[in-house]
Design a protein around this motif. Structure first.
Motif, PDB file in Angstrom:
ATOM      1  N   PHE A 183       0.830  -1.202   0.000  1.00 48.55           N
ATOM      2  CA  PHE A 183       0.000   0.000   0.000  1.00 48.55           C
ATOM      3  C   PHE A 183       0.869   1.259   0.000  1.00 48.55           C
ATOM      4  N   VAL A 184       1.936   1.238   0.775  1.00 53.12           N
ATOM      5  CA  VAL A 184       2.846   2.388   0.804  1.00 53.12           C
ATOM      6  C   VAL A 184       3.499   2.567  -0.564  1.00 53.12           C
ATOM      7  N   LYS A 185       3.864   1.450  -1.201  1.00 55.36           N
ATOM      8  CA  LYS A 185       4.463   1.542  -2.537  1.00 55.36           C
ATOM      9  C   LYS A 185       3.456   2.121  -3.531  1.00 55.36           C
ATOM     10  N   ALA A 186       2.190   1.715  -3.430  1.00 56.25           N
ATOM     11  CA  ALA A 186       1.169   2.264  -4.321  1.00 56.25           C
ATOM     12  C   ALA A 186       1.073   3.779  -4.175  1.00 56.25           C
ATOM     13  N   ILE A 187       1.085   4.267  -2.945  1.00 54.73           N
ATOM     14  CA  ILE A 187       1.026   5.712  -2.724  1.00 54.73           C
ATOM     15  C   ILE A 187       2.265   6.390  -3.289  1.00 54.73           C
ATOM     16  N   ALA A 188       3.426   5.772  -3.076  1.00 60.30           N
ATOM     17  CA  ALA A 188       4.673   6.351  -3.592  1.00 60.30           C
ATOM     18  C   ALA A 188       4.658   6.422  -5.114  1.00 60.30           C
ATOM     19  N   TYR A 381       5.710   7.803   3.928  1.00 62.06           N
ATOM     20  CA  TYR A 381       5.511   7.270   5.273  1.00 62.06           C
ATOM     21  C   TYR A 381       5.993   8.288   6.309  1.00 62.06           C
ATOM     22  N   LYS A 382       5.683   9.533   6.040  1.00 60.68           N
ATOM     23  CA  LYS A 382       5.971  10.672   6.924  1.00 60.68           C
ATOM     24  C   LYS A 382       7.455  10.790   7.265  1.00 60.68           C
ATOM     25  N   GLY A 383       8.286  10.481   6.268  1.00 59.74           N
ATOM     26  CA  GLY A 383       9.715  10.682   6.415  1.00 59.74           C
ATOM     27  C   GLY A 383      10.414   9.655   7.284  1.00 59.74           C
ATOM     28  N   ARG A 384       9.758   8.520   7.526  1.00 60.40           N
ATOM     29  CA  ARG A 384      10.347   7.489   8.380  1.00 60.40           C
ATOM     30  C   ARG A 384      10.472   6.176   7.631  1.00 60.40           C
ATOM     31  N   GLU A 385      11.292   5.282   8.157  1.00 61.75           N
ATOM     32  CA  GLU A 385      11.409   3.960   7.576  1.00 61.75           C
ATOM     33  C   GLU A 385      10.137   3.174   7.852  1.00 61.75           C
ATOM     34  N   LEU A 386       9.707   2.417   6.860  1.00 58.92           N
ATOM     35  CA  LEU A 386       8.502   1.620   6.987  1.00 58.92           C
ATOM     36  C   LEU A 386       8.676   0.549   8.050  1.00 58.92           C
ATOM     37  N   THR A 387       7.660   0.389   8.888  1.00 61.40           N
ATOM     38  CA  THR A 387       7.729  -0.581   9.960  1.00 61.40           C
ATOM     39  C   THR A 387       6.343  -1.128  10.242  1.00 61.40           C
ATOM     40  N   ASP A 388       6.235  -1.996  11.225  1.00 59.22           N
ATOM     41  CA  ASP A 388       4.954  -2.535  11.651  1.00 59.22           C
ATOM     42  C   ASP A 388       4.076  -1.417  12.210  1.00 59.22           C
ATOM     43  N   GLU A 402       3.635  12.556  14.974  1.00 57.18           N
ATOM     44  CA  GLU A 402       2.346  12.049  14.529  1.00 57.18           C
ATOM     45  C   GLU A 402       2.513  10.651  13.947  1.00 57.18           C
ATOM     46  N   PRO A 403       1.690   9.690  14.338  1.00 48.51           N
ATOM     47  CA  PRO A 403       1.794   8.345  13.767  1.00 48.51           C
ATOM     48  C   PRO A 403       1.311   8.322  12.328  1.00 48.51           C
ATOM     49  N   ILE A 404       1.515   7.205  11.642  1.00 55.61           N
ATOM     50  CA  ILE A 404       1.178   7.145  10.227  1.00 55.61           C
ATOM     51  C   ILE A 404      -0.325   7.186   9.999  1.00 55.61           C
ATOM     52  N   SER A 405      -1.120   6.620  10.903  1.00 59.52           N
ATOM     53  CA  SER A 405      -2.586   6.674  10.763  1.00 59.52           C
ATOM     54  C   SER A 405      -3.132   7.600  11.836  1.00 59.52           C
ATOM     55  N   ASP A 406      -3.072   8.876  11.556  1.00 54.15           N
ATOM     56  CA  ASP A 406      -3.407   9.894  12.547  1.00 54.15           C
ATOM     57  C   ASP A 406      -4.906  10.178  12.585  1.00 54.15           C
TER      58      ASP A 406
END
Length: 461
Positions: A183-188, A381-388, A402-406
């Motif tokens: 999903f993150v790749k799709a947005i990118a 991903y708000k400038g951070r490395e993708l994680t769980d 701020e978390p990714i799903s704010d």
């Protein structure tokens, strides 16, 4: 790119937070940023709602379904709460198995809210309880992880945004697709122009079940029906065994609550909360909303009058639907029950389809010869490395970021889901002012933007 977030201690949370407090947080947030009382312990977690979304083993041996098991990696669960005494007892056993120590337990969530030892609240209740508990938790100085959908109504979303701004609390919504690589790749890819200009997004979210006429029954002695209802209207308890579903019963309660508008929004907010969130993110419309929502086709299992079901003895949320939302720039977002589960992004130069199992389309194939730029996924991903997703929350708790799903972006995405439900209930196209956040020229539809809470269960700010 993925990585494992290290265990977050109260000391590390404090150290990560102090430098940010004076410079970047509003006055109401400074107390939260300065963190935890004890520097030698991990964040302490209180769980409110111990059903299937928290851990499936509360009623079956298979614990694959549920996110609760992720939390002990980052903090200690010290309290659990549920209005079902059987589930509460099972939750205590589960936590003892995870951590080697049984947590405190309560049937009244306020004991967790009022406990000064609790730093983080994990909310896994039915939808109609989410907003009240989350707001009270934030006002009590706690951070919140709340399962989706965040709210029962649009008005509750506005209140949650206000509470989050007022307190500076960190609140993550459990829309875990925001932390899934495909999903993150799709947005990118969308951000990098791989689809050209977006013109249409289709969300396939599946249909909803129907039920037989469910008889009135006596609530089991271990289950506090009145407290489960909470803010919702007082009605008879209904139950019938033998359903072909995960809970093996038809009812107004455990798991099946999602098929009653009184407690949820059906598939429109159940899977809609996931896919419309990703769609809204991809469209870059997380700070606005549609200008119209048209229920092209909707089927309900019972008759409706003036937006409300005429009977209360069977599931009442929409079972089949084709609903179209249009935004100010003409982009369409479609919600359907009868297409592949997932999100189809269509642009002027290509289209891609993404769900929990795949990311496909010619623009995806073209990545083999023309990959995304370095850092493209981290940028969205708000400038951070993708994680769980849970790890992202606890990292935000430590850093006060701020978390990714704010709260704010989820409120906007979920507003579209709620508007789809309102249009479905009144049976006509509605116009929406995304700036004022109100329905235009339709008093009945506007009346469904908020709901009166039962006495003793009002939301107080």
């Amino acid at each position: 790119m993925t990585h494992n977030v290290p265990s977050i201690t109260r000391r590390s949370a404090l150290q990560a937070s102090v430098g940010l407090a004076a410079a970047s947080l509003c006055p109401g947030a400074v107390r939260r940023a300065l963190g935890f009382e004890s520097a030698n312990e991990r964040p302490r977690i209180g769980v409110i709602g111990c059903g299937v979304r928290w851990d499936k083993r509360v009623f079956a041996a298979d614990g694959r379904y549920g996110v609760g098991k992720e939390f002990p990696k980052f903090g200690d669960i010290i309290s659990v709460c549920d209005v079902d005494a059987n589930r509460l007892a099972r939750a205590k056993d589960i936590v003892q198995g995870w951590l080697g120590k049984a947590p405190d337990s309560a049937s009244d969530y306020r004991k967790i809210i009022d406990d000064p030892r609790v730093d983080v609240v994990h909310i896994s209740t039915p939808d109609h309880w989410h907003a009240k508990i989350a707001i009270e938790a934030m006002l009590a100085g706690k951070d919140v992880y709340c399962e989706k959908p965040m709210t029962l109504t649009i008005d509750e979303g506005r209140l949650l945004c206000e509470a989050c701004r007022k307190t500076g609390a960190v609140m993550q919504v459990g829309t875990q697709q925001r932390s899934a690589p495909q999903f993150v790749k799709a947005i990118a890819m969308i951000r990098d122009g791989r689809l050209g200009k977006l013109v249409r997004v289709l969300c396939g979210i599946g249909g909803a079940p129907v039920s037989p006429e469910i008889p009135v029954a006596t609530p089991p002695r271990h289950f506090d029906w009145d407290r489960w209802l909470g803010p919702a209207p007082r009605v008879d308890y209904r139950f019938q065994a033998g359903a072909p579903n995960i809970i093996q019963s038809w009812s107004r309660t455990h798991y099946e609550f999602r098929w009653w508008y009184e407690y949820s929004g059906g598939k429109l907010t159940d899977w809609g909360a996931h896919h419309v969130d990703i769609a809204t993110w991809g469209m870059d419309k997380t700070d606005t909303g549609p200008i119209s929502v048209d229920p092209i086709m909707v089927e309900h299992p019972v008759e409706f009058q003036d937006g409300y079901p005429k009977v209360d003895n069977a599931y009442n949320t929409a079972t089949k639907f084709h609903i179209k939302a249009i935004y100010h720039d003409g982009v369409e977002l479609i919600l359907r029950h009868d297409t592949d589960n997932g999100i189809l992004f269509e642009g002027t130069e290509g289209r891609i389809f993404v769900n929990r199992g795949k990311l496909v389309g010619k623009p995806v194939e073209d990545l083999a010869s023309n990959p995304l730029p370095d850092g493209a996924m981290e940028a969205v991903y708000k400038g951070r490395e993708l994680t769980d997703h849970v790890a992202n929350f606890f990292a935000a708790v430590a850093s006060r970021q701020e978390p990714i799903s704010d709260v704010f972006s989820h409120h906007r995405a979920l507003t579209t889901c709620h508007l789809a439900g309102i249009a479905a209930r009144v049976g006509r196209k509605i116009r929406w002012d995304p700036d004022q956040e109100q329905v235009i020229g339709d008093p009945l539809a506007q009346s469904l933007v908020a709901r009166e809470k039962r006495q003793r269960f009002e939301i107080e700010m």
